[in-house]
Design a protein around this motif. Sequence first.
Motif, PDB file in Angstrom:
ATOM      1  N   PRO A  75       0.845  -1.201   0.000  1.00 34.43           N
ATOM      2  CA  PRO A  75       0.000   0.000   0.000  1.00 34.43           C
ATOM      3  C   PRO A  75       0.884   1.256   0.000  1.00 34.43           C
ATOM      4  N   ASP A  76       0.254   2.398  -0.072  1.00 36.76           N
ATOM      5  CA  ASP A  76       0.989   3.665  -0.077  1.00 36.76           C
ATOM      6  C   ASP A  76       1.779   3.844   1.218  1.00 36.76           C
ATOM      7  N   ARG A  77       2.718   4.800   1.191  1.00 37.91           N
ATOM      8  CA  ARG A  77       3.584   5.028   2.340  1.00 37.91           C
ATOM      9  C   ARG A  77       2.849   5.580   3.558  1.00 37.91           C
ATOM     10  N   ASP A  78       1.664   6.101   3.366  1.00 38.02           N
ATOM     11  CA  ASP A  78       0.929   6.606   4.539  1.00 38.02           C
ATOM     12  C   ASP A  78       0.378   5.465   5.399  1.00 38.02           C
ATOM     13  N   GLN A  79       0.451   4.232   4.892  1.00 35.68           N
ATOM     14  CA  GLN A  79       0.036   3.048   5.658  1.00 35.68           C
ATOM     15  C   GLN A  79       1.278   2.200   5.983  1.00 35.68           C
ATOM     16  N   GLN A  80       2.228   2.838   6.665  1.00 30.91           N
ATOM     17  CA  GLN A  80       3.509   2.196   6.919  1.00 30.91           C
ATOM     18  C   GLN A  80       3.374   0.930   7.760  1.00 30.91           C
ATOM     19  N   ASP A  81       2.454   0.898   8.703  1.00 31.98           N
ATOM     20  CA  ASP A  81       2.286  -0.307   9.527  1.00 31.98           C
ATOM     21  C   ASP A  81       1.874  -1.506   8.673  1.00 31.98           C
ATOM     22  N   ALA A  82       0.964  -1.288   7.747  1.00 25.43           N
ATOM     23  CA  ALA A  82       0.524  -2.379   6.862  1.00 25.43           C
ATOM     24  C   ALA A  82       1.669  -2.823   5.947  1.00 25.43           C
ATOM     25  N   ARG A  83       2.451  -1.836   5.448  1.00 30.52           N
ATOM     26  CA  ARG A  83       3.613  -2.160   4.606  1.00 30.52           C
ATOM     27  C   ARG A  83       4.611  -3.017   5.367  1.00 30.52           C
ATOM     28  N   ASP A  84       4.879  -2.605   6.626  1.00 29.36           N
ATOM     29  CA  ASP A  84       5.841  -3.349   7.440  1.00 29.36           C
ATOM     30  C   ASP A  84       5.366  -4.777   7.693  1.00 29.36           C
ATOM     31  N   ALA A  85       4.080  -4.932   7.968  1.00 26.55           N
ATOM     32  CA  ALA A  85       3.537  -6.269   8.226  1.00 26.55           C
ATOM     33  C   ALA A  85       3.638  -7.146   6.977  1.00 26.55           C
ATOM     34  N   LEU A  86       3.332  -6.577   5.812  1.00 24.40           N
ATOM     35  CA  LEU A  86       3.439  -7.336   4.561  1.00 24.40           C
ATOM     36  C   LEU A  86       4.893  -7.708   4.257  1.00 24.40           C
ATOM     37  N   MET A  87       5.813  -6.758   4.489  1.00 25.44           N
ATOM     38  CA  MET A  87       7.231  -7.043   4.234  1.00 25.44           C
ATOM     39  C   MET A  87       7.776  -8.083   5.208  1.00 25.44           C
ATOM     40  N   LEU A  88       7.305  -8.046   6.454  1.00 24.30           N
ATOM     41  CA  LEU A  88       7.729  -9.052   7.431  1.00 24.30           C
ATOM     42  C   LEU A  88       7.261 -10.439   6.999  1.00 24.30           C
ATOM     43  N   ASP A  89       6.005 -10.551   6.593  1.00 25.69           N
ATOM     44  CA  ASP A  89       5.491 -11.839   6.113  1.00 25.69           C
ATOM     45  C   ASP A  89       6.284 -12.337   4.906  1.00 25.69           C
ATOM     46  N   TYR A  90       6.601 -11.404   3.993  1.00 23.04           N
ATOM     47  CA  TYR A  90       7.370 -11.762   2.798  1.00 23.04           C
ATOM     48  C   TYR A  90       8.777 -12.225   3.179  1.00 23.04           C
ATOM     49  N   ALA A  91       9.436 -11.499   4.064  1.00 17.28           N
ATOM     50  CA  ALA A  91      10.798 -11.861   4.478  1.00 17.28           C
ATOM     51  C   ALA A  91      10.809 -13.217   5.185  1.00 17.28           C
ATOM     52  N   LEU A  92       9.799 -13.475   6.018  1.00 22.41           N
ATOM     53  CA  LEU A  92       9.739 -14.762   6.709  1.00 22.41           C
ATOM     54  C   LEU A  92       9.476 -15.908   5.732  1.00 22.41           C
ATOM     55  N   ALA A  93       8.604 -15.671   4.758  1.00 23.52           N
ATOM     56  CA  ALA A  93       8.326 -16.706   3.754  1.00 23.52           C
ATOM     57  C   ALA A  93       9.557 -16.965   2.889  1.00 23.52           C
ATOM     58  N   LEU A  94      10.287 -15.899   2.560  1.00 19.77           N
ATOM     59  CA  LEU A  94      11.512 -16.042   1.774  1.00 19.77           C
ATOM     60  C   LEU A  94      12.562 -16.819   2.562  1.00 19.77           C
ATOM     61  N   ARG A  95      12.697 -16.501   3.841  1.00 23.45           N
ATOM     62  CA  ARG A  95      13.646 -17.210   4.701  1.00 23.45           C
ATOM     63  C   ARG A  95      13.250 -18.680   4.854  1.00 23.45           C
ATOM     64  N   SER A  96      11.960 -18.941   4.943  1.00 23.63           N
ATOM     65  CA  SER A  96      11.481 -20.316   5.055  1.00 23.63           C
ATOM     66  C   SER A  96      11.795 -21.117   3.792  1.00 23.63           C
ATOM     67  N   ALA A  97      11.613 -20.505   2.626  1.00 20.88           N
ATOM     68  CA  ALA A  97      11.921 -21.184   1.364  1.00 20.88           C
ATOM     69  C   ALA A  97      13.418 -21.469   1.275  1.00 20.88           C
ATOM     70  N   TRP A  98      14.241 -20.512   1.687  1.00 19.48           N
ATOM     71  CA  TRP A  98      15.690 -20.732   1.683  1.00 19.48           C
ATOM     72  C   TRP A  98      16.061 -21.855   2.647  1.00 19.48           C
ATOM     73  N   GLY A  99      15.454 -21.856   3.831  1.00 16.77           N
ATOM     74  CA  GLY A  99      15.735 -22.900   4.815  1.00 16.77           C
ATOM     75  C   GLY A  99      15.325 -24.273   4.321  1.00 16.77           C
ATOM     76  N   SER A 100      14.238 -24.341   3.572  1.00 18.25           N
ATOM     77  CA  SER A 100      13.792 -25.615   3.005  1.00 18.25           C
ATOM     78  C   SER A 100      14.844 -26.165   2.047  1.00 18.25           C
ATOM     79  N   CYS A 101      15.352 -25.317   1.166  1.00 19.13           N
ATOM     80  CA  CYS A 101      16.369 -25.776   0.210  1.00 19.13           C
ATOM     81  C   CYS A 101      17.679 -26.101   0.909  1.00 19.13           C
ATOM     82  N   ALA A 102      18.071 -25.287   1.870  1.00 19.45           N
ATOM     83  CA  ALA A 102      19.326 -25.553   2.588  1.00 19.45           C
ATOM     84  C   ALA A 102      19.219 -26.863   3.365  1.00 19.45           C
TER      85      ALA A 102
END
Length: 94
Positions: A53-80
Amino acid sequence: MPKTRARAMLLAIVTTSCALVLSGCGHKALAVAVRPPAELLTCDGEPLPPSLPDRDQQDARDALMLDYALALRSAWGSCAGNLAGIRRWSEMLD
């Protein structure tokens, strides 16, 4: 034909025939291709980046980025983890 030449021919014939006969004897090694377990050959897919979402909804952006980073880390951990599993599996074969 001289005696030594006849003896050399006889020796060559006997040696060759013995080699042919003996090569058919013995245990034949059977090479078998061994494949790693199928569950170690696949990794979790890389997650799609979120639509932010737009930058005025920074909390929602942070929550989405956290979910994305955790999912990315999980995918990397699966392959490792799968790579480490294949390494252990292949070491057991040696």
